[in-house]
Design a protein around this motif. Structure first.
Motif, PDB file in Angstrom:
ATOM      1  N   LYS A 167      20.797  15.197 -52.514  1.00 37.86           N
ATOM      2  CA  LYS A 167      21.309  15.721 -53.780  1.00 37.86           C
ATOM      3  C   LYS A 167      22.828  15.831 -53.768  1.00 37.86           C
ATOM      4  O   LYS A 167      23.487  15.576 -54.777  1.00 37.86           O
ATOM      5  N   SER A 168      23.392  16.227 -52.618  1.00 38.55           N
ATOM      6  CA  SER A 168      24.844  16.394 -52.528  1.00 38.55           C
ATOM      7  C   SER A 168      25.580  15.061 -52.551  1.00 38.55           C
ATOM      8  O   SER A 168      26.737  14.989 -52.951  1.00 38.55           O
ATOM      9  N   GLN A 169      24.897  13.992 -52.117  1.00 36.77           N
ATOM     10  CA  GLN A 169      25.449  12.633 -52.090  1.00 36.77           C
ATOM     11  C   GLN A 169      26.718  12.527 -51.232  1.00 36.77           C
ATOM     12  O   GLN A 169      27.509  11.601 -51.397  1.00 36.77           O
ATOM     13  N   THR A 170      26.887  13.472 -50.305  1.00 36.72           N
ATOM     14  CA  THR A 170      28.074  13.432 -49.432  1.00 36.72           C
ATOM     15  C   THR A 170      27.712  13.154 -47.985  1.00 36.72           C
ATOM     16  O   THR A 170      28.585  12.935 -47.161  1.00 36.72           O
ATOM     17  N   ALA A 171      26.419  13.164 -47.663  1.00 34.80           N
ATOM     18  CA  ALA A 171      25.961  12.951 -46.285  1.00 34.80           C
ATOM     19  C   ALA A 171      26.667  13.911 -45.332  1.00 34.80           C
ATOM     20  O   ALA A 171      27.240  13.504 -44.325  1.00 34.80           O
ATOM     21  N   ASP A 172      26.637  15.209 -45.673  1.00 34.70           N
ATOM     22  CA  ASP A 172      27.253  16.246 -44.843  1.00 34.70           C
ATOM     23  C   ASP A 172      26.653  16.177 -43.435  1.00 34.70           C
ATOM     24  O   ASP A 172      25.450  16.355 -43.264  1.00 34.70           O
ATOM     25  N   PRO A 173      27.464  15.930 -42.402  1.00 31.63           N
ATOM     26  CA  PRO A 173      26.930  15.794 -41.037  1.00 31.63           C
ATOM     27  C   PRO A 173      26.173  17.033 -40.568  1.00 31.63           C
ATOM     28  O   PRO A 173      25.173  16.911 -39.857  1.00 31.63           O
ATOM     29  N   ASN A 174      26.628  18.226 -40.965  1.00 30.17           N
ATOM     30  CA  ASN A 174      25.950  19.446 -40.539  1.00 30.17           C
ATOM     31  C   ASN A 174      24.530  19.518 -41.098  1.00 30.17           C
ATOM     32  O   ASN A 174      23.590  19.937 -40.411  1.00 30.17           O
ATOM     33  N   VAL A 175      24.390  19.140 -42.349  1.00 31.66           N
ATOM     34  CA  VAL A 175      23.062  19.130 -42.968  1.00 31.66           C
ATOM     35  C   VAL A 175      22.168  18.101 -42.288  1.00 31.66           C
ATOM     36  O   VAL A 175      20.988  18.358 -42.014  1.00 31.66           O
ATOM     37  N   LEU A 176      22.722  16.941 -41.970  1.00 30.40           N
ATOM     38  CA  LEU A 176      21.941  15.882 -41.332  1.00 30.40           C
ATOM     39  C   LEU A 176      21.554  16.252 -39.904  1.00 30.40           C
ATOM     40  O   LEU A 176      20.471  15.878 -39.434  1.00 30.40           O
ATOM     41  N   VAL A 177      22.422  16.984 -39.201  1.00 31.37           N
ATOM     42  CA  VAL A 177      22.077  17.454 -37.855  1.00 31.37           C
ATOM     43  C   VAL A 177      20.870  18.384 -37.932  1.00 31.37           C
ATOM     44  O   VAL A 177      19.935  18.289 -37.115  1.00 31.37           O
ATOM     45  N   ARG A 178      20.871  19.292 -38.918  1.00 31.66           N
ATOM     46  CA  ARG A 178      19.728  20.201 -39.085  1.00 31.66           C
ATOM     47  C   ARG A 178      18.464  19.420 -39.440  1.00 31.66           C
ATOM     48  O   ARG A 178      17.372  19.718 -38.944  1.00 31.66           O
ATOM     49  N   CYS A 179      18.618  18.436 -40.298  1.00 32.98           N
ATOM     50  CA  CYS A 179      17.479  17.582 -40.661  1.00 32.98           C
ATOM     51  C   CYS A 179      16.921  16.899 -39.415  1.00 32.98           C
ATOM     52  O   CYS A 179      15.703  16.894 -39.176  1.00 32.98           O
ATOM     53  N   GLY A 180      17.810  16.321 -38.613  1.00 30.11           N
ATOM     54  CA  GLY A 180      17.384  15.654 -37.389  1.00 30.11           C
ATOM     55  C   GLY A 180      16.716  16.605 -36.424  1.00 30.11           C
ATOM     56  O   GLY A 180      15.732  16.246 -35.754  1.00 30.11           O
ATOM     57  N   PHE A 181      17.224  17.835 -36.345  1.00 27.82           N
ATOM     58  CA  PHE A 181      16.647  18.818 -35.422  1.00 27.82           C
ATOM     59  C   PHE A 181      15.198  19.124 -35.788  1.00 27.82           C
ATOM     60  O   PHE A 181      14.303  19.085 -34.930  1.00 27.82           O
ATOM     61  N   PHE A 182      14.958  19.443 -37.056  1.00 31.04           N
ATOM     62  CA  PHE A 182      13.597  19.824 -37.453  1.00 31.04           C
ATOM     63  C   PHE A 182      12.636  18.638 -37.410  1.00 31.04           C
ATOM     64  O   PHE A 182      11.472  18.796 -37.013  1.00 31.04           O
ATOM     65  N   PHE A 183      13.092  17.466 -37.791  1.00 29.89           N
ATOM     66  CA  PHE A 183      12.243  16.284 -37.625  1.00 29.89           C
ATOM     67  C   PHE A 183      12.027  15.999 -36.140  1.00 29.89           C
ATOM     68  O   PHE A 183      10.947  15.556 -35.731  1.00 29.89           O
ATOM     69  N   GLY A 184      13.049  16.253 -35.330  1.00 30.77           N
ATOM     70  CA  GLY A 184      12.917  16.061 -33.889  1.00 30.77           C
ATOM     71  C   GLY A 184      11.893  16.987 -33.277  1.00 30.77           C
ATOM     72  O   GLY A 184      11.118  16.586 -32.401  1.00 30.77           O
ATOM     73  N   VAL A 185      11.872  18.244 -33.718  1.00 30.29           N
ATOM     74  CA  VAL A 185      10.874  19.200 -33.222  1.00 30.29           C
ATOM     75  C   VAL A 185       9.473  18.712 -33.543  1.00 30.29           C
ATOM     76  O   VAL A 185       8.579  18.688 -32.681  1.00 30.29           O
ATOM     77  N   ALA A 186       9.247  18.323 -34.809  1.00 27.88           N
ATOM     78  CA  ALA A 186       7.920  17.856 -35.220  1.00 27.88           C
ATOM     79  C   ALA A 186       7.515  16.606 -34.449  1.00 27.88           C
ATOM     80  O   ALA A 186       6.389  16.504 -33.939  1.00 27.88           O
TER      81      ALA A 186
END
Length: 380
Positions: A167-186
């Motif tokens: 939605k932000s269309q900025t590819a905020d690295p901090n948001v993507l790190v959190r996304c990667g973390f939770f997908f990584g856990v699963a």
């Protein structure tokens, strides 16, 4: 979020708490043997050295990390004199309460799905949160020690950060790190969760390419390496359990030895029968919101199609769909509720509330009608 919206969300969280405690209270057994023999029994072995270990723990097909977490919980409870069935009941209560984390995740998914910020987006968030809190098909799985329970929570938060980054269309690295973390856990807990991340990951990489890849990998590194390290200590090689799991189930098709079901099972059972007598209305409501929720619908449609091609099927394999179904349902219901209010100012809101109640009651009926052979995991 406005003060009114904050109060509403806390009320929804409380209602979700009541629903989960009720689900825990009335479920004293197990949904599938794996939640005992692949989670609780190995945990007992870690604590006492005495247990009946299933074959998966003799060939290294499962990680010892989840049982270690349960072993720690049982050990702490034993210090307070709580053991046996009482300890197991408290552990399952903990899991039920853990799924409450999905309610604020549902709120943020709803906000992210709405095209504009403001009161309308807040209403969308509250609508999705409400169905996440109360949808019986989701709440049913909450008080279980299935490996899918923490995976479902982790995937929900991964979806949050994916949709917010989109939605932000900025590819905020901090948001993507959190996304990667939770997908990584699963994914680290259950490799087959990867199919439930296909749409988000393809979408992120297509839109941001390398800008998304680096933070996603960085976020996923910690949970993935943790499982690799535990496997190295327990099985003698990193990611041994993941490799063996994929070898046995994917390359060798060994899961089929434990029973097969027809290709249409996921359509006729979890995606239809479990919705109850109003299943047709249920999907009409989802369709009403497709203009805004098509991404989440696609996200649960893809794994439903992919897993349908595998002969061995279990209803719990699609338990990860429920938070996305709640999101699609919440968006569709909100749009219908607004249409009803515009055309019938007094009767419309009442009709919308009755529709939501009817959908939840229908799903409850379908969930309670879960065939016993599927509920206990009898092989067919």
């Amino acid at each position: 979020m406005s003060d009114r919206g904050s109060h509403a969300l806390w009320t929804i969280v409380f209602v979700g708490l009541v629903a989960r405690v009720a689900s825990w209270w009335f479920q004293g057994g197990f949904h599938y043997p794996d939640e005992i023999f692949q989670q609780v029994e190995p945990a007992h072995h870690l604590r006492t050295g005495v247990a009946w270990l299933p074959w998966e723990f003799t060939i290294g097909l499962r990680s010892w990390l989840p049982p270690a977490v349960y072993a720690a919980q049982f050990e702490i409870l034993s210090w307070a004199g709580v053991t046996g069935l009482s300890a197991l009941r408290l552990v399952t209560l903990h899991n039920a309460l853990m799924t409450l984390l999905m309610v604020p995740a549902g709120y943020r998914i709803g906000v992210a799905l709405w095209p504009n910020d403001g009161p309308d987006a807040e209403a969308a968030g509250l609508s999705v949160a409400l169905f996440t809190a109360l949808l019986p098909g989701l709440v049913y799985y909450a008080p279980h020690t299935l490996i899918g329970t923490p995976c479902m929570v982790s995937l929900s938060w991964g979806y949050v950060y994916w949709l917010e980054a989109r939605k932000s269309q900025t590819a905020d690295p901090n948001v993507l790190v959190r996304c990667g973390f939770f997908f990584g856990v699963a994914g680290a807990l259950r490799a087959t969760c990867g199919v439930h991340m296909l749409v988000p990951l393809v979408d992120l990489l297509w839109r941001a390419r390398l800008k998304a890849l680096r933070p996603l990998v960085l976020g996923a590194a910690l949970p993935v390496l943790a499982v690799g390290a535990v496997d190295m200590i327990t099985w003698g090689s990193p990611f041994h359990s993941t490799i063996e799991h994929l070898r046995y189930n994917v390359l060798e098709g060994g899961a089929s030895e434990h029973g097969t079901l027809p290709w249409h099972f996921y359509v006729t059972e979890p995606l239809w029968q479990r919705l109850g007598p109003l299943a047709f209305v249920f999907w009409l409501v989802v369709i009403a919101g497709l203009g805004r929720s098509w991404l989440v619908v696609l996200t649960f449609a893809v794994p439903s199609i992919v897993t349908s091609s595998i002969a061995h099927k279990e209803e719990r394999f699609l338990m990860y769909n429920w938070p996305l179904i709640a999101a699609a349902l919440g968006i569709g219901w909100l749009l219908i509720a607004r249409w009803l209010k515009r055309h019938a100012r007094i009767v419309g809101p009442v009709a919308a509330v009755m529709l939501a109640a009817a959908l939840l009651a229908s799903n409850l009926h379908g969930t309670l009608e879960l065939p016993w052979t599927l509920r206990r995991g009898m092989f067919r």
